[in-house]
Motif scaffolding. Structure first.
Motif, PDB file in Angstrom:
ATOM      1  N   PRO A 109       0.811  -1.224   0.000  1.00  0.00           N
ATOM      2  CA  PRO A 109       0.000   0.000   0.000  1.00  0.00           C
ATOM      3  C   PRO A 109       0.841   1.270   0.000  1.00  0.00           C
ATOM      4  CG  PRO A 109      -0.116  -1.106   2.133  1.00  0.00           C
ATOM      5  CD  PRO A 109       0.536  -2.052   1.199  1.00  0.00           C
ATOM      6  N   VAL A 110       2.038   1.220   0.599  1.00  0.00           N
ATOM      7  CA  VAL A 110       2.914   2.390   0.578  1.00  0.00           C
ATOM      8  C   VAL A 110       3.353   2.696  -0.847  1.00  0.00           C
ATOM      9  CG1 VAL A 110       5.151   3.285   1.317  1.00  0.00           C
ATOM     10  CG2 VAL A 110       3.695   2.077   2.943  1.00  0.00           C
ATOM     11  N   PHE A 111       3.729   1.658  -1.588  1.00  0.00           N
ATOM     12  CA  PHE A 111       4.132   1.841  -2.986  1.00  0.00           C
ATOM     13  C   PHE A 111       2.971   2.391  -3.810  1.00  0.00           C
ATOM     14  CE2 PHE A 111       4.488   0.282  -7.330  1.00  0.00           C
ATOM     15  CZ  PHE A 111       5.750   0.717  -7.682  1.00  0.00           C
ATOM     16  N   ILE A 112       1.783   1.825  -3.603  1.00  0.00           N
ATOM     17  CA  ILE A 112       0.607   2.304  -4.340  1.00  0.00           C
ATOM     18  C   ILE A 112       0.311   3.761  -3.995  1.00  0.00           C
ATOM     19  CG2 ILE A 112      -1.878   1.992  -4.629  1.00  0.00           C
ATOM     20  CD1 ILE A 112      -1.445  -1.001  -4.196  1.00  0.00           C
ATOM     21  N   GLY A 113       0.400   4.077  -2.680  1.00  0.00           N
ATOM     22  CA  GLY A 113       0.127   5.447  -2.258  1.00  0.00           C
ATOM     23  C   GLY A 113       1.130   6.438  -2.838  1.00  0.00           C
ATOM     24  N   LEU A 114       2.423   6.085  -2.800  1.00  0.00           N
ATOM     25  CA  LEU A 114       3.439   6.982  -3.347  1.00  0.00           C
ATOM     26  C   LEU A 114       3.271   7.141  -4.852  1.00  0.00           C
ATOM     27  CD1 LEU A 114       5.987   8.667  -2.929  1.00  0.00           C
ATOM     28  CD2 LEU A 114       7.330   6.586  -3.229  1.00  0.00           C
ATOM     29  N   PHE A 115       2.975   6.054  -5.547  1.00  0.00           N
ATOM     30  CA  PHE A 115       2.777   6.115  -6.997  1.00  0.00           C
ATOM     31  C   PHE A 115       1.608   7.040  -7.336  1.00  0.00           C
ATOM     32  CE2 PHE A 115       0.938   4.550 -10.975  1.00  0.00           C
ATOM     33  CZ  PHE A 115       2.060   4.557 -11.802  1.00  0.00           C
ATOM     34  N   HIS A 116       0.520   6.900  -6.591  1.00  0.00           N
ATOM     35  CA  HIS A 116      -0.652   7.738  -6.868  1.00  0.00           C
ATOM     36  C   HIS A 116      -0.381   9.207  -6.557  1.00  0.00           C
ATOM     37  CE1 HIS A 116      -4.897   8.785  -7.252  1.00  0.00           C
ATOM     38  NE2 HIS A 116      -4.784   9.441  -6.111  1.00  0.00           N
ATOM     39  N   VAL A 117       0.287   9.483  -5.442  1.00  0.00           N
ATOM     40  CA  VAL A 117       0.574  10.874  -5.075  1.00  0.00           C
ATOM     41  C   VAL A 117       1.484  11.522  -6.117  1.00  0.00           C
ATOM     42  CG1 VAL A 117       1.747  12.339  -3.382  1.00  0.00           C
ATOM     43  CG2 VAL A 117       0.179  10.552  -2.610  1.00  0.00           C
ATOM     44  N   LEU A 118       2.504  10.794  -6.558  1.00  0.00           N
ATOM     45  CA  LEU A 118       3.410  11.359  -7.556  1.00  0.00           C
ATOM     46  C   LEU A 118       2.709  11.555  -8.901  1.00  0.00           C
ATOM     47  CD1 LEU A 118       6.679   9.346  -6.770  1.00  0.00           C
ATOM     48  CD2 LEU A 118       6.147  11.707  -6.152  1.00  0.00           C
ATOM     49  N   ARG A 119       1.848  10.625  -9.262  1.00  0.00           N
ATOM     50  CA  ARG A 119       1.109  10.779 -10.514  1.00  0.00           C
ATOM     51  C   ARG A 119       0.135  11.953 -10.431  1.00  0.00           C
ATOM     52  NH1 ARG A 119       0.385   6.410 -14.136  1.00  0.00           N
ATOM     53  NH2 ARG A 119      -1.176   7.797 -15.092  1.00  0.00           N
ATOM     54  N   SER A 120      -0.363  12.213  -9.202  1.00  0.00           N
ATOM     55  CA  SER A 120      -1.367  13.266  -9.051  1.00  0.00           C
ATOM     56  C   SER A 120      -0.782  14.673  -9.125  1.00  0.00           C
ATOM     57  CB  SER A 120      -2.110  13.084  -7.722  1.00  0.00           C
ATOM     58  OG  SER A 120      -2.813  11.865  -7.706  1.00  0.00           O
ATOM     59  N   PHE A 121       0.539  14.800  -9.142  1.00  0.00           N
ATOM     60  CA  PHE A 121       1.123  16.121  -9.383  1.00  0.00           C
ATOM     61  C   PHE A 121       0.868  16.570 -10.830  1.00  0.00           C
ATOM     62  CE2 PHE A 121       3.792  15.219  -5.632  1.00  0.00           C
ATOM     63  CZ  PHE A 121       3.680  16.438  -4.976  1.00  0.00           C
ATOM     64  N   ASN A 122       0.718  15.608 -11.709  1.00  0.00           N
ATOM     65  CA  ASN A 122       0.478  15.906 -13.120  1.00  0.00           C
ATOM     66  C   ASN A 122      -0.752  15.121 -13.580  1.00  0.00           C
ATOM     67  OD1 ASN A 122       0.525  16.434 -15.839  1.00  0.00           O
ATOM     68  ND2 ASN A 122       2.630  15.755 -16.169  1.00  0.00           N
ATOM     69  N   ARG A 123      -1.894  15.815 -13.666  1.00  0.00           N
ATOM     70  CA  ARG A 123      -3.158  15.167 -14.019  1.00  0.00           C
ATOM     71  C   ARG A 123      -3.649  15.617 -15.395  1.00  0.00           C
ATOM     72  NH1 ARG A 123      -4.790  17.292  -8.269  1.00  0.00           N
ATOM     73  NH2 ARG A 123      -3.230  18.727  -9.084  1.00  0.00           N
ATOM     74  N   THR A 124      -2.695  15.871 -16.270  1.00  0.00           N
ATOM     75  CA  THR A 124      -3.054  16.306 -17.625  1.00  0.00           C
ATOM     76  C   THR A 124      -3.280  15.132 -18.568  1.00  0.00           C
ATOM     77  OG1 THR A 124      -0.699  16.457 -18.215  1.00  0.00           O
ATOM     78  CG2 THR A 124      -1.759  18.457 -17.380  1.00  0.00           C
ATOM     79  N   GLY A 125      -2.898  13.945 -18.178  1.00  0.00           N
ATOM     80  CA  GLY A 125      -3.073  12.784 -19.042  1.00  0.00           C
ATOM     81  C   GLY A 125      -4.492  12.253 -19.002  1.00  0.00           C
TER      82      GLY A 125
END
Length: 378
Positions: A109-125
């Motif tokens: 869950p930590v990996f999933i959470g970090l991946f989602h947070v980092l992806r959420s900095f750029n939500r243009t895709g």
């Protein structure tokens, strides 16, 4: 839905970014990279005790393998009884199989959470978890614990000219988000120049961590078919998977992977050395106790009580034997005297020449003793 994971991860990342901002520039790629690395270290410190428990559980499971195989063989035709006996064995030794995989389960869950947070900095895709925003709209929105200014700081951060949240296969329209603050559009070569070395390092670190774990397995455990398959997967397939999946992961995630494996490599050796030392101390203590209880070289065991009892029993037996011998001797003497007297009387009666008076032997006078009396023989 997983905000209970996303918010803690984002807050830890936010704290470390603010801490490094006192020393480095807030918009620097190194500041954000160190924030990601120390986010990993923070989480691994939290998971330190479960990791130690995992190592002890793995070693205990290897020690119980002979007993487990014996139960499987004994109850091969009764699965229910086999399961009950296995649970009983685990309960007797305080063994919990879940502890063997708990650290890994907590890291997912930590990996999933970090991946989602980092992806959420750029939500243009337009992919999974993306909102399809324009670069301008994206710059106006916060990201969990981060304000819109923090979001823009993250998007403008560069690590060797590559945005820290970019990845090699990132769509071109998504890359436009990095130009809002006047930054240049990153090329795939610039992204690959940072991502590929991180992919290689992550793969090598994963391989060496797996080798350290496999080397700790007992020969009997490693020879099991299932263990052999898992060892091959851990040694070769998983490291290769990191390199194959690397082009689809942001640079920040690759940093997470590298720092996580580096921490694991050092922590494994530290924990293994500590457990080996504890077990060696236990063996030495057990050996010392055994040596204390053992008789010293040249000394005879203390058999005083046992010898005294044996001597008393022997003395009693000897006394009984003497008494019996004396009684037997007395009885034998009495029988001998009676026999001799009876013989003399018989001779007197049967001798024809003596006329019933004997063969020349005179009759003993009153008060006299026979020649072959008991006292004379003695």
């Amino acid at each position: 839905m997983l905000d209970f994971i996303y918010y803690p991860v984002s807050w830890i990342l936010w704290v470390w970014h603010k801490a490094f901002s006192f020393v480095l520039a807030p918009d620097s790629g190194l500041t954000w990279a160190l924030s990601v690395v120390f986010l990993v270290f923070t989480l691994r410190v939290i998971l330190y005790k479960p990791f130690v428990k995992q190592v002890r559980t793995t070693r205990q499971m290897q020690e119980l393998q002979p007993q487990i195989k014996a139960l499987q063989k004994k109850y091969s035709n009764d699965r229910q009884r086999q399961a009950l006996e296995m649970q009983k064995l685990q309960k007797e030794h305080g063994f919990n199989p879940l502890m063997g995989c708990l650290p890994m389960l907590l890291q997912v869950p930590v990996f999933i959470g970090l991946f989602h947070v980092l992806r959420s900095f750029n939500r243009t895709g337009t992919g999974f978890g993306q909102l399809g925003l324009t670069p301008e709209e994206n710059a106006q929105l916060g990201n969990y614990a981060f304000s819109p200014d923090d979001v823009q700081s993250f998007l403008s951060a560069r690590l060797f000219n590559a945005p820290i949240s970019s990845w090699i296969t990132q769509p071109m329209e998504s890359l436009q988000a990095f130009t809002v603050d006047g930054g240049s559009l990153p090329t795939r070569w610039e992204i690959g120049a940072v991502a590929v070395p991180l992919m290689v390092i992550a793969g090598i670190a994963t391989h060496f961590n797996s080798r350290a774990s496999v080397a700790r397995q007992s020969t009997q455990a490693a020879a099991a078919p299932q263990a052999a398959i898992m060892n091959k997967l851990a040694l070769y397939v998983f490291p290769l998977g990191v390199m194959v999946g690397g082009p689809f992961l942001p640079i920040a995630i690759l940093l997470y992977w590298v720092s996580n494996n580096v921490w694991t490599y050092g922590q494994q050796h530290l924990v293994f050395r500590r457990i080996d030392r504890e077990e060696e101390e236990k063996r030495q203590a057990a050996l010392a106790r055994r040596n204390e209880n053992a008789p010293k070289p040249g000394a005879r065991p203390n058999k005083k009580k046992k010898g005294g009892a044996a001597a008393a029993a022997a003395a009693g037996a000897a006394t009984t034997s003497d008494d019996s011998s004396n009684d037997e001797a007395k009885d034998s003497d009495a029988v001998s005297d009676t026999t001799e007297q009876a013989g003399e009387v018989s001779l007197k009666k049967t001798d024809p020449q003596s006329g019933g008076k004997g063969t020349g032997a005179s009759t003993p006078k009153p008060g006299s003793r026979p020649k072959n009396s008991k006292r004379k023989r003695r």
